[in-house]
Design a protein around this motif. Sequence first.
Motif, mmCIF file in Angstrom:
data_model
loop_
_atom_site.group_PDB
_atom_site.id
_atom_site.type_symbol
_atom_site.label_atom_id
_atom_site.label_comp_id
_atom_site.label_asym_id
_atom_site.label_seq_id
_atom_site.Cartn_x
_atom_site.Cartn_y
_atom_site.Cartn_z
ATOM 1 N N ASP A 218 0.854 -1.184 0.000
ATOM 2 C CA ASP A 218 0.000 0.000 0.000
ATOM 3 C C ASP A 218 0.889 1.232 0.000
ATOM 4 O O ASP A 218 1.377 1.676 1.040
ATOM 5 N N GLY A 219 1.104 1.803 -1.198
ATOM 6 C CA GLY A 219 1.866 3.039 -1.350
ATOM 7 C C GLY A 219 1.025 4.117 -1.989
ATOM 8 O O GLY A 219 1.525 4.905 -2.790
ATOM 9 N N LEU A 220 -0.263 4.179 -1.625
ATOM 10 C CA LEU A 220 -1.196 5.096 -2.294
ATOM 11 C C LEU A 220 -0.918 6.551 -1.944
ATOM 12 O O LEU A 220 -0.915 7.416 -2.826
ATOM 13 N N VAL A 221 -0.721 6.846 -0.651
ATOM 14 C CA VAL A 221 -0.411 8.223 -0.256
ATOM 15 C C VAL A 221 0.684 8.183 0.795
ATOM 16 O O VAL A 221 0.879 7.175 1.479
ATOM 17 N N GLY A 222 1.377 9.295 0.955
ATOM 18 C CA GLY A 222 2.463 9.377 1.914
ATOM 19 C C GLY A 222 2.025 9.994 3.222
ATOM 20 O O GLY A 222 0.845 10.286 3.446
ATOM 21 N N ILE A 223 2.997 10.242 4.112
ATOM 22 C CA ILE A 223 2.665 10.747 5.440
ATOM 23 C C ILE A 223 2.245 12.213 5.416
ATOM 24 O O ILE A 223 1.728 12.719 6.405
ATOM 25 N N GLY A 224 2.443 12.880 4.299
ATOM 26 C CA GLY A 224 2.005 14.270 4.209
ATOM 27 C C GLY A 224 0.555 14.436 3.813
ATOM 28 O O GLY A 224 0.021 15.552 3.840
ATOM 29 N N ALA A 225 -0.123 13.335 3.471
ATOM 30 C CA ALA A 225 -1.521 13.428 3.044
ATOM 31 C C ALA A 225 -2.413 13.799 4.222
ATOM 32 O O ALA A 225 -2.142 13.451 5.366
ATOM 33 N N ARG A 226 -3.500 14.491 3.937
ATOM 34 C CA ARG A 226 -4.441 14.890 4.967
ATOM 35 C C ARG A 226 -5.852 14.468 4.566
ATOM 36 O O ARG A 226 -6.226 14.536 3.397
#
Length: 579
Positions: free
Chosen positions: A154-162
């Motif tokens: 699961d690499g859909l979004v990174g830790i910067g996503a809100r």
Amino acid sequence: MIEAWSVADVRAAEEPLLAAGVPLMERASFALATVIARDLARRRSVALPDGGRRDGRVTGARAVLLVGSGNNGGDTLHAGAYLARRGVDVLAVLTGEHAHVGGLQALRAAGGRVEVLVGSPDDASRTERSHDHLDPHVADRVAAQVARADVVLDGLVGIGARGALRGVAADLVRRLGAVLDDGPGPGEPGRPWVVAVDAPSGIGVDDGTVPGPVLRADRTVTFGAAKPGLLLPPATHLAGHGAVVDIGLRLGAPARDHASGDARAGAAAGNGAPARADVSATPVVRRLEPADVAALWSVPGATDHKYTRGVVGVVAGTPTFPGAAVLTATAAVRTGPGMVRYRGPDDVTRAVLAARPEVVPAAGRVQSWVLGPGVPPVPGPDDDPVDDGGQHERVRYALSAATGELSAGVVGGRVPVVVDAGALSLVPDRCPPWVVLTPHAGELATLLRERGDDVTRTDVEAEPLRWARRAHEATGATVLLKGSATVVVGPDGAWSQADAPAWLATAGAGDVLAGILGTVLAAHAERVVHEPGLAARLAAAAAVVHGLAAERANPGGPVAALDVADAVPAVVAALLAAR
């Protein structure tokens, strides 16, 4: 101990390394691929003639990468390239319009395949033209590929996503979640091993919230440092086992696996000691591990006697709910104090003594109080009277003594106090931090509404850390918020413990926790009163013992509260033996 750091702090630690040209993506993706290869080998292990097992071959395994735009997608694609070079059949499913160019090139060069759901980067064929939603036929095809895979990244979004996942990514996660829920359980044979890259996509990385669909992970491989959402409920239950991989950041002491106990996966690039960047910051949340609990535990010495080991005073139970007093007193006794004193109605006292003849039913000096289990809240002006058996008055007196409001004629002076259940309705406006409130979500919402906050039980369950912090700010007390994961907030920050099986959600479990905590506080009473943050650490330690005792009482199956109390001595012995 595990320390989790905010996204802002992690970014600040990355900046000087990136400016110096340190290949953080290479380190992260190599370490990610290493962890996945290890997991695949273990899951494909083969039986040996002697009954043991050896790791299986990674070659021939099938991997599906769920890839969004940005660097998180790049980490995933580069990891896929490493796996492909080891003989893994890799399919990357791109959900964003702009895939990471270098990662995509590396994957193709290694023999990986690509399917594009949105947009059409370079020469890949477009299979879906809408940018807002995923065609159901395409979703079914991807779901079928996932169902046949050995591992899914699961690499859909990174830790910067809100916020919640949206559009194609959300549609895909909902469809895959439905498919996986229809198959074998998490971690079982025949089900793909789901690995979240840095954090499960869609969780609140800094606060553990779950605002929308999330693909439940069997493992989360996170880079540089644990993230708060991996430790905090409700998201912690979607993160699975963990591995923190070292990419050269310095954010406090070396971390460990945030769920399974695996050690840090190590520097990713493997070219000697990695360049590092130091950032001075405070963790958002911490988690105690068994060794930390053992280090905090008080062990009697040859010169100790019952009064120096800690005396616990208990005000619990009523004629209507005598069992709460029995459970609280039993848990306190089984945790190992010098003495437990019980104060309550005569008929409840008889029930306690029948179960625990060691308990002393007399007033006297105590080193901690446990107040409120089984005691109803004080009724409001429009409520019917309740039969509290005189317990409300006993709670009031003990609270006053423990907090130092009564300075003359009170035996023992200020001591730590656990405030549970109905005693929460008697908490003064301001408390010292050695008062530990132990509400569940509904009780915390009531406590905060009485202080002017517009909050419901559902709000507390959705954002436990936020509302536990608010309760600490509003009262000054240390707050232990009970739930599927326990959140503790004190003057020195927050703790989150997820050591208990789901079977522990049973009547009386909170009474047992109160008794354990009262004993732990009594053993450190003088320090707790003089060290503002110690009560929170000890409360987190009590939560660990409570959870481990529930698992030990009946591994993998249902437990009753009294069984949990009876399992505490063996848990404590095992913790101490390992230190």
